[in-house]
Design a protein around this motif. Structure first.
Motif, PDB file in Angstrom:
ATOM      1  N   PHE A 156       2.908 -13.326 -11.747  1.00  0.00           N
ATOM      2  CA  PHE A 156       2.560 -12.919 -10.385  1.00  0.00           C
ATOM      3  C   PHE A 156       1.104 -12.451 -10.339  1.00  0.00           C
ATOM      4  O   PHE A 156       0.324 -12.875  -9.474  1.00  0.00           O
ATOM      5  N   ILE A 157       0.742 -11.590 -11.282  1.00  0.00           N
ATOM      6  CA  ILE A 157      -0.628 -11.070 -11.335  1.00  0.00           C
ATOM      7  C   ILE A 157      -1.616 -12.209 -11.595  1.00  0.00           C
ATOM      8  O   ILE A 157      -2.654 -12.301 -10.944  1.00  0.00           O
ATOM      9  N   GLU A 158      -1.284 -13.085 -12.532  1.00  0.00           N
ATOM     10  CA  GLU A 158      -2.166 -14.208 -12.851  1.00  0.00           C
ATOM     11  C   GLU A 158      -2.329 -15.128 -11.638  1.00  0.00           C
ATOM     12  O   GLU A 158      -3.445 -15.532 -11.307  1.00  0.00           O
ATOM     13  N   LYS A 159      -1.231 -15.464 -10.973  1.00  0.00           N
ATOM     14  CA  LYS A 159      -1.298 -16.335  -9.788  1.00  0.00           C
ATOM     15  C   LYS A 159      -2.081 -15.683  -8.656  1.00  0.00           C
ATOM     16  O   LYS A 159      -2.736 -16.365  -7.878  1.00  0.00           O
ATOM     17  N   SER A 160      -2.016 -14.354  -8.556  1.00  0.00           N
ATOM     18  CA  SER A 160      -2.707 -13.657  -7.464  1.00  0.00           C
ATOM     19  C   SER A 160      -4.221 -13.817  -7.552  1.00  0.00           C
ATOM     20  O   SER A 160      -4.928 -13.614  -6.564  1.00  0.00           O
TER      21      SER A 160
ATOM     22  N   ALA B 222      -2.219  -2.623  -8.850  1.00  0.00           N
ATOM     23  CA  ALA B 222      -3.076  -1.793  -8.004  1.00  0.00           C
ATOM     24  C   ALA B 222      -2.468  -1.751  -6.608  1.00  0.00           C
ATOM     25  O   ALA B 222      -1.923  -2.744  -6.128  1.00  0.00           O
ATOM     26  N   TYR B 223      -2.548  -0.599  -5.968  1.00  0.00           N
ATOM     27  CA  TYR B 223      -2.005  -0.406  -4.631  1.00  0.00           C
ATOM     28  C   TYR B 223      -3.120  -0.060  -3.652  1.00  0.00           C
ATOM     29  O   TYR B 223      -4.179   0.407  -4.038  1.00  0.00           O
ATOM     30  N   ALA B 224      -2.831  -0.266  -2.398  1.00  0.00           N
ATOM     31  CA  ALA B 224      -3.712   0.147  -1.312  1.00  0.00           C
ATOM     32  C   ALA B 224      -2.828   0.758  -0.233  1.00  0.00           C
ATOM     33  O   ALA B 224      -1.614   0.573  -0.238  1.00  0.00           O
ATOM     34  N   GLY B 225      -3.440   1.478   0.679  1.00  0.00           N
ATOM     35  CA  GLY B 225      -2.701   2.098   1.779  1.00  0.00           C
ATOM     36  C   GLY B 225      -3.113   3.527   1.969  1.00  0.00           C
ATOM     37  O   GLY B 225      -3.813   4.119   1.141  1.00  0.00           O
TER      38      GLY B 225
ATOM     39  N   LEU C 178       8.261 -12.607  -6.754  1.00  0.00           N
ATOM     40  CA  LEU C 178       8.348 -11.685  -7.881  1.00  0.00           C
ATOM     41  C   LEU C 178       9.818 -11.491  -8.224  1.00  0.00           C
ATOM     42  O   LEU C 178      10.630 -11.176  -7.353  1.00  0.00           O
ATOM     43  N   SER C 179      10.150 -11.684  -9.495  1.00  0.00           N
ATOM     44  CA  SER C 179      11.561 -11.674  -9.890  1.00  0.00           C
ATOM     45  C   SER C 179      12.002 -10.397 -10.592  1.00  0.00           C
ATOM     46  O   SER C 179      13.187 -10.210 -10.801  1.00  0.00           O
ATOM     47  N   GLU C 180      11.069  -9.550 -10.948  1.00  0.00           N
ATOM     48  CA  GLU C 180      11.416  -8.388 -11.765  1.00  0.00           C
ATOM     49  C   GLU C 180      11.525  -7.106 -10.947  1.00  0.00           C
ATOM     50  O   GLU C 180      10.923  -6.979  -9.884  1.00  0.00           O
ATOM     51  N   LEU C 181      12.303  -6.186 -11.478  1.00  0.00           N
ATOM     52  CA  LEU C 181      12.400  -4.836 -10.942  1.00  0.00           C
ATOM     53  C   LEU C 181      11.437  -3.989 -11.760  1.00  0.00           C
ATOM     54  O   LEU C 181      11.673  -3.735 -12.941  1.00  0.00           O
ATOM     55  N   ILE C 182      10.359  -3.582 -11.145  1.00  0.00           N
ATOM     56  CA  ILE C 182       9.293  -2.900 -11.880  1.00  0.00           C
ATOM     57  C   ILE C 182       9.119  -1.468 -11.408  1.00  0.00           C
ATOM     58  O   ILE C 182       9.532  -1.103 -10.305  1.00  0.00           O
ATOM     59  N   THR C 183       8.509  -0.689 -12.240  1.00  0.00           N
ATOM     60  CA  THR C 183       8.193   0.680 -11.856  1.00  0.00           C
ATOM     61  C   THR C 183       6.877   0.685 -11.087  1.00  0.00           C
ATOM     62  O   THR C 183       5.963  -0.068 -11.428  1.00  0.00           O
ATOM     63  N   PRO C 184       6.773   1.500 -10.070  1.00  0.00           N
ATOM     64  CA  PRO C 184       5.513   1.561  -9.324  1.00  0.00           C
ATOM     65  C   PRO C 184       4.382   2.200 -10.146  1.00  0.00           C
ATOM     66  O   PRO C 184       3.247   2.208  -9.718  1.00  0.00           O
ATOM     67  N   PHE C 185       4.712   2.676 -11.326  1.00  0.00           N
ATOM     68  CA  PHE C 185       3.710   3.317 -12.171  1.00  0.00           C
ATOM     69  C   PHE C 185       3.127   2.372 -13.209  1.00  0.00           C
ATOM     70  O   PHE C 185       2.327   2.769 -14.040  1.00  0.00           O
TER      71      PHE C 185
ATOM     72  N   LYS D 143       1.154   2.353   4.737  1.00  0.00           N
ATOM     73  CA  LYS D 143       1.228   3.500   3.829  1.00  0.00           C
ATOM     74  C   LYS D 143       1.012   3.098   2.377  1.00  0.00           C
ATOM     75  O   LYS D 143       0.307   3.791   1.643  1.00  0.00           O
ATOM     76  N   LYS D 144       1.624   1.961   1.952  1.00  0.00           N
ATOM     77  CA  LYS D 144       1.474   1.548   0.558  1.00  0.00           C
ATOM     78  C   LYS D 144       1.886   0.092   0.399  1.00  0.00           C
ATOM     79  O   LYS D 144       2.967  -0.301   0.828  1.00  0.00           O
ATOM     80  N   HIS D 145       1.009  -0.680  -0.222  1.00  0.00           N
ATOM     81  CA  HIS D 145       1.284  -2.092  -0.502  1.00  0.00           C
ATOM     82  C   HIS D 145       0.478  -2.521  -1.726  1.00  0.00           C
ATOM     83  O   HIS D 145      -0.404  -1.789  -2.179  1.00  0.00           O
ATOM     84  N   LEU D 146       0.799  -3.694  -2.231  1.00  0.00           N
ATOM     85  CA  LEU D 146       0.028  -4.221  -3.344  1.00  0.00           C
ATOM     86  C   LEU D 146      -1.381  -4.513  -2.850  1.00  0.00           C
ATOM     87  O   LEU D 146      -1.573  -5.098  -1.784  1.00  0.00           O
ATOM     88  N   LYS D 147      -2.362  -4.081  -3.627  1.00  0.00           N
ATOM     89  CA  LYS D 147      -3.752  -4.280  -3.241  1.00  0.00           C
ATOM     90  C   LYS D 147      -4.029  -5.778  -3.079  1.00  0.00           C
ATOM     91  O   LYS D 147      -3.649  -6.577  -3.927  1.00  0.00           O
ATOM     92  N   GLY D 148      -4.664  -6.110  -1.971  1.00  0.00           N
ATOM     93  CA  GLY D 148      -4.992  -7.499  -1.684  1.00  0.00           C
ATOM     94  C   GLY D 148      -3.952  -8.212  -0.843  1.00  0.00           C
ATOM     95  O   GLY D 148      -4.188  -9.323  -0.372  1.00  0.00           O
TER      96      GLY D 148
END
Length: 185
Positions: free
Chosen positions: A56-60, A175-178, A163-170, A78-83
């Motif tokens: 996902f990161i590579e394709k982005s 990177a996030y924006a919002g 995106l297929s995985e359950l990931i931690t926001p940490f 409030k919060k989303h993936l940067k970009g």
């Protein structure tokens, strides 16, 4: 005079309501069988387009690629993936999608709340625990990714990756924006 006027208005309303009951409207523009056929067609396509976080990161980083966030504007702001760009799922129309994704060959990366575990404020899991006949409960997951994928495909966007995985926001790779990104969870 007021009584006569009131009676006239009441009779007018009764008459107009009875006319409404006899109107034969056309069938709504809703087709469960069209949706069902689309779901069956999308199933095999989507299965090959589920990608892990690294992919996902590579394709982005691709030139003709966008990350599409279809959650509510409030949560996106409030919060989303940067970009990521935003188009609320309920605002999907051909015109709105063409405005956000003018090239049908664009790689579209999607994610939703159910891809994150540990941020119940900005990425609340879409799950319900319905009661069964014997009062037991079995979780039912209602992820926004699936209708987003189906609808994008139906509108002609076939270059979609989810995106297929359950990931931690940490996870430090993300990177996030919002407006709340500097606030602690």
């Amino acid at each position: 005079m007021k009584t006569i006027l009131s009676l006239f208005i009441i009779l007018l309303l009764i008459n107009s309501n009875s006319n409404l009951e006899t109107v034969n409207y056309p069938k709504a523009k809703v087709s469960y069988s069209d949706f069902e056929n689309l779901v069956n067609e999308v199933k095999a396509h989507r299965k090959k387009r589920l990608i892990n976080l690294n992919a996902f990161i590579e394709k982005s980083k691709g030139r003709n690629t966008i990350i599409l966030d279809t959650r509510s504007k409030e949560m996106y702001d409030k919060k989303h993936l940067k970009g990521a760009v935003h188009l609320n799922f309920s605002d999907f129309t051909q015109a709105n999608l063409n405005r956000i994704i003018p090239n049908i060959e664009t790689s579209v990366l999607i994610y939703c709340n159910n891809n994150f575990h540990g941020d119940d404020i900005y990425f609340a899991t879409k799950m319900v625990l319905p009661k069964t006949i014997d009062n037991s409960t079995k979780p039912l997951t209602l992820a926004l990714n699936i209708p987003t994928y189906i609808n994008l495909y139906g509108y002609g966007y076939k270059n979609v990756y989810e995106l297929s995985e359950l990931i931690t926001p940490f996870d430090r790779r993300i990177a996030y924006a919002g407006s709340t990104i500097n606030q602690k969870l």
